[in-house]
Design a protein around this motif. Structure first.
Motif, short mmCIF file in Angstrom:
data_model
loop_
_atom_site.label_atom_id
_atom_site.label_comp_id
_atom_site.label_asym_id
_atom_site.label_seq_id
_atom_site.Cartn_x
_atom_site.Cartn_y
_atom_site.Cartn_z
N UNK A 1 0.71 -1.23 -0.17
CA UNK A 1 0.12 -0.01 0.00
C UNK A 1 0.88 1.32 -0.09
N UNK A 2 2.12 1.20 -0.26
CA UNK A 2 2.91 2.22 -0.16
C UNK A 2 3.35 2.76 -1.63
N UNK A 3 2.80 3.98 -1.83
CA UNK A 3 3.26 4.44 -3.25
C UNK A 3 4.76 4.82 -3.46
N UNK A 4 5.08 4.48 -4.77
CA UNK A 4 6.33 4.69 -5.24
C UNK A 4 6.57 6.17 -5.62
N UNK A 5 7.23 6.90 -5.15
CA UNK A 5 7.34 8.53 -5.06
C UNK A 5 8.84 8.79 -5.72
#
Length: 204
Positions: A11-15
């Motif tokens: 659930x962690x966005x790639x930024x």
């Protein structure tokens, strides 16, 4: 890795590292920032080249956190940030236990996790190969305030908490493989002298 940790990573966005570095720098006043080798300090330089409170690592892999810890101990009234890549931190994991043991309230560690040794050719780190979770490791070492930033808004909120509250903190962000736009000039004497001035330390 636990099911909870796997779910967090999914659930962690790639930024983008440069965007997050700019977001961090925009919130700083007289805080010290230690940029780890490679893209971590390249983006710091590109974001705030004239800032005397920045220290740029040149060739010493894994030492951003130990140096930032030393600055935090030496100047306990100043907030200190370490910007480090996942590969560099994995070379020096013992520093997390040392940070936990010393418990400097003014230290925050930001980990850019792209799952690769980007500066040496993009080889996969254990974070990519085996699902190694930097936040779980940091919590296990005793840094209770360790969190993944799920997106840019949460990264900003975690930075604001680190600036306002007691640490130590560890903020991890999944980032893309975008290279830095500029490189830091390889002038260690200049960087040392400028940082000493930024810290209010007289040479000699």
């Amino acid at each position: 890795m636990s099911g909870e940790a796997r779910g967090m990573l999914r659930n962690t966005k790639v930024m983008n590292r440069f965007d997050l570095t700019q977001l961090l720098v925009a919130k700083l006043k007289d805080e010290a920032v230690v940029g780890g080798i490679g893209y971590s300090n390249f983006d710091l330089w590109a974001s705030s080249a004239g800032r005397p409170q920045n220290f740029y690592m040149l060739g010493s892999m894994g030492l951003a956190v130990p140096i930032a810890l030393g600055v935090a101990i030496a100047q306990p009234r100043r907030k200190v940030f370490a910007l480090e890549g996942d590969g560099s931190l994995l070379m020096q994991l013992g520093c997390l236990a040392t940070v936990a043991a010393r418990a400097p309230r003014n230290l925050a560690i930001v980990v850019w996790d792209n799952g690769a040794y980007a500066i040496t050719g993009g080889q996969a780190t254990p974070a990519a190969q085996a699902g190694t979770d930097i936040v779980a490791i940091a919590r296990g070492a005793g840094i209770a305030r360790s969190n993944w930033a799920s997106d840019e808004a949460e990264f900003e909120a975690l930075v604001e908490q680190a600036l306002a509250g007691d640490g130590p903190w560890l903020i991890a962000a999944r980032i893309d493989g975008q290279p830095a736009a500029r490189q830091t000039p390889r002038d260690p004497v200049l960087h040392r002298q400028r940082f000493m001035q930024g810290m209010g330390v007289r040479e000699g």
